[in-house]
Structure formats: C-alpha cells, structure tokens
Design a protein around this motif. Structure first.
Motif, PDB file in Angstrom:
ATOM      1  N   LEU A 281      75.188  -2.585  23.661  1.00  0.00           N
ATOM      2  CA  LEU A 281      73.813  -2.818  24.081  1.00  0.00           C
ATOM      3  C   LEU A 281      72.910  -2.894  22.862  1.00  0.00           C
ATOM      4  N   ALA A 282      72.541  -4.108  22.470  1.00  0.00           N
ATOM      5  CA  ALA A 282      71.689  -4.327  21.307  1.00  0.00           C
ATOM      6  C   ALA A 282      70.239  -4.486  21.749  1.00  0.00           C
ATOM      7  N   GLY A 283      69.343  -3.830  21.029  1.00  0.00           N
ATOM      8  CA  GLY A 283      67.930  -3.970  21.349  1.00  0.00           C
ATOM      9  C   GLY A 283      67.101  -2.945  20.611  1.00  0.00           C
ATOM     10  N   PRO A 284      65.834  -3.230  20.396  1.00  0.00           N
ATOM     11  CA  PRO A 284      64.965  -2.280  19.694  1.00  0.00           C
ATOM     12  C   PRO A 284      64.658  -1.074  20.573  1.00  0.00           C
ATOM     13  N   PHE A 285      64.452   0.101  19.935  1.00  0.00           N
ATOM     14  CA  PHE A 285      64.136   1.307  20.695  1.00  0.00           C
ATOM     15  C   PHE A 285      63.119   2.154  19.922  1.00  0.00           C
ATOM     16  N   PHE A 286      61.974   1.526  19.630  1.00  0.00           N
ATOM     17  CA  PHE A 286      60.964   2.177  18.796  1.00  0.00           C
ATOM     18  C   PHE A 286      59.650   2.434  19.525  1.00  0.00           C
ATOM     19  N   ASP A 345      63.636  -8.379  17.063  1.00  0.00           N
ATOM     20  CA  ASP A 345      63.902  -7.244  16.188  1.00  0.00           C
ATOM     21  C   ASP A 345      65.003  -7.601  15.198  1.00  0.00           C
ATOM     22  N   SER A 346      64.803  -7.316  13.919  1.00  0.00           N
ATOM     23  CA  SER A 346      65.733  -7.755  12.886  1.00  0.00           C
ATOM     24  C   SER A 346      67.127  -7.151  13.077  1.00  0.00           C
ATOM     25  N   GLY A 347      67.179  -5.880  13.481  1.00  0.00           N
ATOM     26  CA  GLY A 347      68.472  -5.256  13.708  1.00  0.00           C
ATOM     27  C   GLY A 347      69.229  -5.917  14.846  1.00  0.00           C
ATOM     28  N   THR A 348      68.514  -6.262  15.918  1.00  0.00           N
ATOM     29  CA  THR A 348      69.144  -6.903  17.066  1.00  0.00           C
ATOM     30  C   THR A 348      69.642  -8.297  16.695  1.00  0.00           C
ATOM     31  N   PHE A 350      70.555  -9.331  13.761  1.00  0.00           N
ATOM     32  CA  PHE A 350      71.748  -9.147  12.933  1.00  0.00           C
ATOM     33  C   PHE A 350      72.961  -8.831  13.810  1.00  0.00           C
ATOM     34  N   GLU A 351      72.786  -7.945  14.785  1.00  0.00           N
ATOM     35  CA  GLU A 351      73.895  -7.555  15.655  1.00  0.00           C
ATOM     36  C   GLU A 351      74.418  -8.750  16.452  1.00  0.00           C
ATOM     37  N   ILE A 352      73.509  -9.605  16.908  1.00  0.00           N
ATOM     38  CA  ILE A 352      73.939 -10.805  17.634  1.00  0.00           C
ATOM     39  C   ILE A 352      74.787 -11.693  16.726  1.00  0.00           C
ATOM     40  N   GLY A 353      74.299 -11.942  15.520  1.00  0.00           N
ATOM     41  CA  GLY A 353      75.052 -12.774  14.583  1.00  0.00           C
ATOM     42  C   GLY A 353      76.400 -12.178  14.235  1.00  0.00           C
ATOM     43  N   TYR A 354      76.449 -10.875  14.070  1.00  0.00           N
ATOM     44  CA  TYR A 354      77.709 -10.211  13.728  1.00  0.00           C
ATOM     45  C   TYR A 354      78.704 -10.347  14.882  1.00  0.00           C
ATOM     46  N   ALA A 355      78.220 -10.148  16.100  1.00  0.00           N
ATOM     47  CA  ALA A 355      79.096 -10.274  17.269  1.00  0.00           C
ATOM     48  C   ALA A 355      79.624 -11.700  17.410  1.00  0.00           C
ATOM     49  N   LYS A 356      78.757 -12.691  17.178  1.00  0.00           N
ATOM     50  CA  LYS A 356      79.210 -14.085  17.292  1.00  0.00           C
ATOM     51  C   LYS A 356      80.221 -14.416  16.198  1.00  0.00           C
TER      52      LYS A 356
END
Length: 402
Positions: A281-286, A345-348, A350-356
């Motif tokens: 589950l990728a997403g911002p939590f701030f 969100d930059s972290g999200t 990045f996570e999408i690109g890494y998963a792909k």
C-alpha cells in the motif's frame, strides 16, 4: 406477476454522489419492471417515500402496496464499500403478510415480511444475524436462497467449511431447492437440488457497488421465476446483469443485456485454492486526510481477504536509513501494489516506479491529477482509477488473476 416485498429506503453516498430513494425492494422492483415483468411491490413507507413510489411505479409500470410508517429508514455512505450510518424508526413495525405464487423477499431493518408462496427467492439482507426464511412462519413450495459466503457462515453459525458444504447445509436447514452463494471475483456457486455448479463474475470498467446485490437477486428471480431458466442459467444471467448495473450505475433492459458482452474475470487456480497475494500500500501519510485514506484502503483490502503491507502501519515514520530499505524489501516481497496518487508524493511515485521495474502489477487511485502528470504511469500499464470503489475492485481482480 412477481411480488417483491422488502425495504424501500433513503440512500445517500458522498462519493460518488448519490441521493435517491430505492432500498433493496425498490431497486428490485425497478430492475424487474425494466425486464418487462409484471411486478407488485410491498413495503413500508412514510408519506414522502409513498409519493416517490407512486410516481416511480407509474413511470416504470409496477404496482405498489404500502404499509404506512411514520418515518422511512435511510442509509448514508462515505463510499460504496463503507459501512453505512443507518437511520431507522425506533419501534419495529407490524409484519407485512404476502401470499402469492412468485415472491422475492428481502430482509428488512424496520419490520418483517411473512410470505406464503409457491416459488420464493429470499435474500436475508443482514450483515450480523441473517434470519432463516421460515423463522417467522414463512413458507414456500420451492425456495431459493441467495447470500454471500460470510452471510452463509452466519446463517449456519459455523465457519471454515468449504463453500460446497455451506450451500448443502443451508439447503438442508431451510429445505431449499436452490442456494446461491456469491463469492466475489470467483463468481457464484449454485446448489440445485444436490447438483453444484459455478458461474463467473464479469469484468467492468467501473464498479458502482450500492445495490448491486439487489440487482443480482432481481435478475435471478426474473430468470428462474419468469423466463423459465435453470437456477444455473438464471444465476449466470444475474451475474451479467449485475455487471451491467455496476458498469452503468443503472438498470438493464432485455435489449441492453443482449448487447452487453462483458468478459469473465480471470481467476488463477491458486487463488481459487485459497492463496491470497500480499499488497504493498503506497501513499503519503503526513496529514489527517492522508492517514484516513491509507487506513480506509488498508481496512477495505483486508476485508476483501487480501494481505497488506502498509509502510505507515508496518514501518512508520523515521530517517531514510531506518525505513527505506524496509519499504524497498517489502516491494520485492509483495505481489502487487495499490498506490494513492493524488498529490504526487515523491515517495509514492518512486515506489510505483520501483514496482513497475520489478514487473509488479500496480493499481493507482487518483482523482485530481492531470493526464500529463499520469502519463508515465499510464505508459507503463498501471491501472489508473479515479473512483475509490473501482480502484479497490480492480486491485482485487488483479490479485485474483495471479
């Protein structure tokens, strides 16, 4: 004539926006009337709801028989998969009595219906304590019961049985000829006097969830009671008609159904055998809004039976040296990803690109980003959804196919 008896309620949903008067019985009456069946609707209603029903009945060509209530009940949803806030009369109303050849009966929150029928289709419509069809004295020469697996377990007071055993035991307990147990992406199991078959669920571009189960019951009843179909064929027709309802947020006519040719969902053998993929589950939590959405997605996916890794819940806030390697390792371990994309969100991202890069399926839920900002995700075959419920279902369907 098909007699429908059940609740007609106020319905309000925040997203997608929806404010109408339907309820299970009201929706079933309209669905059957659109299929050209002769319909009579029995329900409780206050003055305002009675007026709406009279007008709709005249427009849709069905009859209404109203038992007066001081105030009709209502359901309020945040989204189509949320637990609704229920507004109901404080006092239970006197039971509605119906004797007819063909009856569709729904469970109700403000009262009850005692039915005597030659053929009856029953949906208990209760998420905590489904009532037996015969508990209130109802009888039917030929009975079909429709419910999902969770309801079937509550119905019998047991769990950890196979779905075949559940259907068989429900049939024995009720003396039912037919039991249909809905199983999400795996379609539905149909018990017909000891013979068990399955029908598929169907793919749709969008999923409008509220009332989809009512639509299934109505179309099963039409097929079994009116069109002379076998229970298996009636259930398959109901599954197709429900896909039409979910896709279009509306009711199908015979012509529309003939033209509508959805594809069956692909479900892997290991998913059918009980394997459940793990979702990252990728997403911002701030902020509070971001935290609420992460919590909502996580709880919804868990309720759908999937396993979930959430960086917020499973790792938490921290320095890059403390959290990043744990998140990256989890992307490797998870089979697919659900990404909350609004805000980019930059972290999200990045996570999408890494998963792909790891060839993991990604479903991205985003309502407010431009086509330009979503271009890279679209170009790498991420599934993009601007509707929350649709995004959840697309993720579940991706998981079922693995």
């Amino acid at each position: 004539m098909i007699t429908v008896v059940g609740g007609v309620y106020h319905e309000h949903c925040m997203s997608p926006r929806w404010r109408e008067i339907y309820g299970s019985a009201g929706r079933a009456a309209t669905a059957l009337a659109r299929m050209t069946a002769e319909v009579e609707l029995h329900t409780y209603a206050d003055e305002a709801v009675s007026t709406v029903l009279a007008q709709r009945g005249a427009l849709e060509n069905f009859k209404t028989v109203v038992t007066e209530a001081s105030q009709s009940a209502g359901f309020s949803y945040v989204h189509g998969l949320s637990s609704p806030v229920i507004y109901q009369p404080l006092a239970s109303l006197q039971a509605i009595n119906v004797s007819a050849e063909k009856v569709v009966r729904f469970g109700m929150i403000e009262g009850d219906a005692i039915v005597h029928a030659t053929h009856a289709v029953y949906d208990p419509q209760h998420s905590t304590k489904p009532q037996s069809f015969s508990a209130n004295g109802s009888t039917a020469d030929h009975l079909a019961i429709i419910l999902n697996r969770y309801e079937a377990e509550l119905y019998l007071g047991v769990s950890c049985q196979t779905v075949e055993e559940l259907a068989t035991d429900v049939a024995k307990a009720e003396g039912a000829e037919v039991v249909v147990i809905k199983m999400g992406p795996m379609g539905a199991l149909v018990f017909d006097q000891g013979h068990i078959t399955r029908v598929p669920a169907f793919y749709t571009e969008r999923v409008y969830k509220i009332g989809s189960g009512d639509n299934f019951v109505a179309h099963f009843a039409y097929g079994w009671l009116e069109a002379g179909l076998s229970p298996h064929d009636a259930a398959e027709a109901a599954s197709r008609a429900t896909a039409y309802f979910c896709q279009n947020q509306g009711f199908a006519s015979p012509r529309r159904l003939r033209e509508f040719q959805p594809s069956p969902l692909v479900v892997s053998t290991r998913f059918q055998d009980g394997f459940r993929p793990k979702v990252y589950l990728a997403g911002p939590f701030f902020s509070l809004a971001q935290l609420w959405l992460v919590e909502e997605v996580r709880n919804t996916l868990l309720a759908m039976g999937l396993r979930v890794f959430s960086p917020y819940h499973d790792v938490g806030h921290g320095l890059a040296a403390d959290v990043v390697h744990k998140d990256v390792e989890a992307i490797h371990e998870c089979e697919l990803m659900f990404a909350i994309g609004d805000g980019l969100d930059s972290g999200t991202v990045f996570e999408i690109g890494y998963a792909k890069a790891l060839r993991k399926p990604v479903v991205m839920y985003t309502e407010n980003e431009s086509e330009e900002n979503k271009k890279m995700m679209e170009g790498t075959d991420c599934v993009l959804c601007d509707d929350f419920v649709t995004a959840i279902y697309r993720l579940v369907w991706e998981a079922a196919a693995l």
